[in-house]
Design a protein around this motif. Structure first.
Motif, mmCIF file in Angstrom:
data_model
loop_
_atom_site.group_PDB
_atom_site.id
_atom_site.type_symbol
_atom_site.label_atom_id
_atom_site.label_comp_id
_atom_site.label_asym_id
_atom_site.label_seq_id
_atom_site.Cartn_x
_atom_site.Cartn_y
_atom_site.Cartn_z
ATOM 1 N N ASN A 1 54.981 -14.548 -13.230
ATOM 2 C CA ASN A 1 55.957 -14.106 -12.240
ATOM 3 C C ASN A 1 56.983 -13.283 -13.013
ATOM 4 N N PRO A 2 57.014 -11.973 -12.835
ATOM 5 C CA PRO A 2 57.918 -11.129 -13.612
ATOM 6 C C PRO A 2 59.396 -11.426 -13.393
ATOM 7 N N LYS B 1 61.068 -17.420 -18.285
ATOM 8 C CA LYS B 1 60.096 -18.122 -19.123
ATOM 9 C C LYS B 1 58.744 -17.417 -19.077
ATOM 10 N N SER B 2 58.399 -16.900 -17.933
ATOM 11 C CA SER B 2 57.157 -16.161 -17.794
ATOM 12 C C SER B 2 57.213 -14.855 -18.588
ATOM 13 N N TYR C 1 50.362 -14.048 -9.477
ATOM 14 C CA TYR C 1 49.892 -14.973 -8.454
ATOM 15 C C TYR C 1 50.695 -14.908 -7.143
ATOM 16 N N LEU C 2 51.890 -14.352 -7.170
ATOM 17 C CA LEU C 2 52.631 -14.202 -5.914
ATOM 18 C C LEU C 2 52.110 -13.016 -5.114
ATOM 19 N N ASP C 3 51.587 -12.003 -5.809
ATOM 20 C CA ASP C 3 51.020 -10.828 -5.144
ATOM 21 C C ASP C 3 49.585 -11.077 -4.684
ATOM 22 N N ILE D 1 51.497 -20.040 -16.781
ATOM 23 C CA ILE D 1 50.312 -20.806 -17.167
ATOM 24 C C ILE D 1 49.389 -19.848 -17.895
ATOM 25 N N LEU D 2 48.930 -20.277 -19.065
ATOM 26 C CA LEU D 2 47.936 -19.509 -19.811
ATOM 27 C C LEU D 2 46.613 -20.245 -19.699
#
Length: 115
Positions: free
Chosen positions: A7-8, A12-13, A32-34, A95-96
């Motif tokens: 999430n840009p 932390k992301s 993941y939001l898009d 998450i990686l």
């Protein structure tokens, strides 16, 4: 192949993204939001993370309360997946993920455990 659920707008992301770039690691960014992940993708991600389903949810988001998740004694995988399908912003970030493992990057340096 590495995949970063990103999430840009999240500091932390962004830090995790910078760590991957600094390491020279080849990876794919999943915003993941898009493009929210499917139920099967979320199920696989939960299995790779190996943490309780509640750990992948952001408990401080208003949607956590509006979906009644704060009233549950325990959140199982199916409940977490259904909540994430309705409200993708509930997904913990970053998450990686690799083909066989995944880690929540909180703190962001935690992603180094997969590199």
């Amino acid at each position: 192949m590495y995949r970063l659920y990103h999430n840009p707008r999240c500091s932390k992301s962004r830090t995790a993204l910078a760590l991957l770039e600094e390491a020279g690691t080849s990876f794919t960014v999943i915003r993941y939001l898009d493009e929210p992940p499917s139920a099967s993708t979320l199920q696989a991600l939960l299995a790779k993370l190996g943490v309780p389903a509640a750990d992948v949810l952001r408990h401080n988001e208003p949607a956590f309360r509006s979906l009644g998740l704060d009233q549950l004694a325990e959140i199982d995988a199916e409940t977490a997946i259904q909540a994430l399908l309705k409200e993708p912003k509930l997904l913990q970030r970053p998450i990686l993920e690799t083909d066989d493992r995944a880690v929540i990057g909180r703190p962001p340096e935690q992603i180094r455990t997969l590199l």
